[in-house]
Design a protein around this motif. Structure first.
Motif, PDB file in Angstrom:
ATOM      1  N   TYR A 196      16.311 -37.527  38.596  1.00 56.70           N
ATOM      2  CA  TYR A 196      16.081 -37.060  37.221  1.00 56.70           C
ATOM      3  C   TYR A 196      17.105 -35.974  36.918  1.00 56.70           C
ATOM      4  N   LEU A 197      18.070 -36.319  36.073  1.00 55.56           N
ATOM      5  CA  LEU A 197      19.184 -35.400  35.811  1.00 55.56           C
ATOM      6  C   LEU A 197      18.935 -34.600  34.530  1.00 55.56           C
ATOM      7  N   PRO A 198      19.341 -33.330  34.531  1.00 59.06           N
ATOM      8  CA  PRO A 198      19.102 -32.499  33.338  1.00 59.06           C
ATOM      9  C   PRO A 198      19.958 -32.930  32.143  1.00 59.06           C
ATOM     10  N   HIS A 199      19.351 -32.889  30.958  1.00 52.75           N
ATOM     11  CA  HIS A 199      20.075 -33.065  29.693  1.00 52.75           C
ATOM     12  C   HIS A 199      19.666 -31.883  28.826  1.00 52.75           C
ATOM     13  N   PRO A 200      20.327 -30.719  29.058  1.00 52.83           N
ATOM     14  CA  PRO A 200      19.838 -29.473  28.431  1.00 52.83           C
ATOM     15  C   PRO A 200      19.844 -29.511  26.912  1.00 52.83           C
ATOM     16  N   GLU A 201      20.602 -30.445  26.319  1.00 53.14           N
ATOM     17  CA  GLU A 201      20.643 -30.509  24.843  1.00 53.14           C
ATOM     18  C   GLU A 201      19.267 -30.776  24.228  1.00 53.14           C
ATOM     19  N   TYR A 202      18.332 -31.336  24.999  1.00 55.44           N
ATOM     20  CA  TYR A 202      17.007 -31.618  24.439  1.00 55.44           C
ATOM     21  C   TYR A 202      16.010 -30.479  24.671  1.00 55.44           C
ATOM     22  N   GLY A 203      16.339 -29.615  25.625  1.00 57.86           N
ATOM     23  CA  GLY A 203      15.521 -28.414  25.810  1.00 57.86           C
ATOM     24  C   GLY A 203      14.094 -28.641  26.279  1.00 57.86           C
ATOM     25  N   PHE A 204      13.803 -29.739  26.949  1.00 57.63           N
ATOM     26  CA  PHE A 204      12.442 -29.954  27.465  1.00 57.63           C
ATOM     27  C   PHE A 204      12.213 -29.184  28.772  1.00 57.63           C
ATOM     28  N   ALA A 205      13.273 -29.047  29.578  1.00 55.81           N
ATOM     29  CA  ALA A 205      13.118 -28.427  30.903  1.00 55.81           C
ATOM     30  C   ALA A 205      13.775 -27.046  30.932  1.00 55.81           C
ATOM     31  N   PRO A 206      13.122 -26.089  31.621  1.00 54.33           N
ATOM     32  CA  PRO A 206      13.806 -24.812  31.867  1.00 54.33           C
ATOM     33  C   PRO A 206      14.956 -25.023  32.853  1.00 54.33           C
ATOM     34  N   LYS A 207      15.743 -24.004  33.121  1.00 54.09           N
ATOM     35  CA  LYS A 207      16.879 -24.163  34.047  1.00 54.09           C
ATOM     36  C   LYS A 207      16.402 -24.444  35.468  1.00 54.09           C
TER      37      LYS A 207
END
Ligand code: ZN
Length: 454
Positions: free
Chosen positions: A188-199
């Motif tokens: 599961y790779l981060p896609h920070p543009e959607y802002g669902f997950a914290p860092k």
């Protein structure tokens, strides 16, 4: 009388005009089959999820039939995708473990449609679905987007699908286009543009492979588990954007009015509800209950939901039926859903079966071998190796936490009989799947995908 004749003339003229422009000279619909790997039904807005993970899929569902209780016949890619493309349960097509591929005497959906004059193409991005296995069969063009657990493949798949639409949409014959989008599969790779997950959360920052998550297993905190789900949701939203571009591309090319669109998942994903992260090891709802959305341009009432349980084994007979193909003697193992789509089917539904016979390659002793049947809201799971039984009332207990097998003895007997008669039937239909030896490279790839345990 005069008016009727005038209408007759007008419709002839309209018919001629449509024929003259080529696209409508063949009234059979195009078929666009989009399979999303590892997509949980309950993580989509149109199935009630509170987070905005799926605006494009939701918009499609608003104009389609959304099946509330669709079931993958198996909890992982190979058997399910083979069932989607053949109309057979895994215990009949035989592609139940890695290295097996379809017997050459079973014809796939692409082969059957090509025989009817359809243009056929496929784009896959799961390394398990390779042309040299059976998945390329029947396609005029088969493309594999370079995949892997740590790559993002949605943009590449989207681009290839749009290029195929350009090419196929100009042809006189209708087309069948199958694509598999892979990104919600681990890692599961981060896609920070959607802002669902914290860092990060606790010990996790999004770079941990599936093996590390499984080692942490029971020690994962609620916050860490939520972080894993957040990342998973970002992968879904990322994939949904690709689907949105594909559906917009269909419309821009004027193909949406004559194309059946299917969005479906090959299985779900579990996040420790039954002691595991990933898929392939059991038949709980987390893994086999999947989203299924079908937009049929000829259907009367769109934007409705269909509650009756259906199996993805129904997809091949349904798509052939919608294409007007008489599949004659071909022995499909689940009914066509055309009647359900067109709102004319009064059938109360058939039992839905799921099966798994998964061996994690290097640990043969960890074989997961089970069968289940769902009838009238009750689901019976039988472990084929140990004989252990589990019975759940899905209406009251959708997360399968209370095993009723000890107390509902008559119900168990009733469902066992259904399961037994079907197992005997399916076994008698088993086609010998062929086997390909695994290379070291294959093993490495499979370990990255989480299918090898050491
Ligand atoms: Zn899969």
């Amino acid at each position: 009388m005069r008016d009727h004749r005038l209408v007759g003339h007008l419709s002839c003229l309209i018919g001629l005009a449509l024929c003259a422009c080529g696209a409508a000279s063949d009234a059979r619909p195009n078929i666009l089959l989009l399979v999303v790997d590892t997509l949980r039904w309950d993580h989509l807005g149109c199935y009630g999820y509170e987070r905005d993970t799926s605006p494009a899929i939701d918009a499609l569902a608003a104009d389609a039939v959304r099946f509330e209780n669709a079931y993958a016949p198996a909890p992982w890619t190979l058997p399910t995708v083979t069932s989607i493309l053949t109309g057979l349960y895994p215990s009949s097509h035989g592609v139940t473990s890695i290295g097996k591929h379809l017997s050459s005497d079973v014809r796939s959906l692409a082969e059957l449609l090509r025989e009817e004059g359809y243009g056929t193409a496929a784009v896959t991005s799961n390394n398990l679905l390779r042309q040299d296995l059976h998945y390329g069969r029947g396609h005029d063009l088969f493309e594999a987007e370079p995949g892997g657990h740590n790559l993002m493949t949605t943009p590449g798949v989207t681009e290839r699908v749009l290029a195929h639409l350009d090419r196929l949409g100009e042809g006189v014959a209708p087309f069948y286009l199958f694509a598999l989008l892979f990104d919600p599969h681990y890692s599961y790779l981060p896609h920070p543009e959607y802002g669902f997950a914290p860092k990060r959360a606790g010990r996790l920052d999004g770079s941990q492979p599936i093996q590390v998550l499984r080692e942490l297993g029971e020690t994962l905190s609620a916050k860490e588990l939520q972080f894993i789900r957040d990342l998973y949701d970002e992968e879904i939203r990322y994939t949904d954007e690709g689907i949105g571009q594909i559906l917009a591309g269909l419309e821009e090319r004027g193909l949406d009015r004559n194309t059946v669109v299917v969005v479906v998942a090959d299985h779900g994903e579990e996040f420790m509800r039954h002691g595991w992260i990933g898929h392939s090891r059991n038949l709980y709802e987390d893994l086999v209950h999947v989203p299924l959305i079908i937009r049929d341009p000829a259907m009367a009432r769109r934007g409705r939901s269909e509650p009756r349980p259906v199996s993805l084994v129904s997809l091949t007979p349904t798509l052939l039926d919608l294409a007007g193909v008489d599949s004659g003697e071909t022995p499909f193992q689940a009914p066509s859903l055309k009647g359900v789509l067109r709102g004319s089917d009064e059938d109360a539904g058939e039992p839905v079966f799921c099966e798994v016979d998964f061996v994690p390659i290097l640990k043969q002793e960890k074989r997961a071998h089970m069968r289940s049947v769902l009838v009238d809201g009750f689901k019976l799971i039988r472990d084929v190796e140990t004989g252990a039984l589990e019975l759940y009332n899905l209406e009251r207990d959708p997360h399968e936490t209370r095993n009723l097998a000890e107390t509902r003895v008559r119900k168990v007997a009733e469902l066992e009989e259904v399961l037994e008669s079907r197992s005997t039937f399916a076994g008698s239909r088993l086609r010998a799947a062929e086997t390909t030896p695994l290379s070291d490279e294959d093993l490495e790839m499979l370990e990255g995908l989480g299918y090898v345990e050491r």
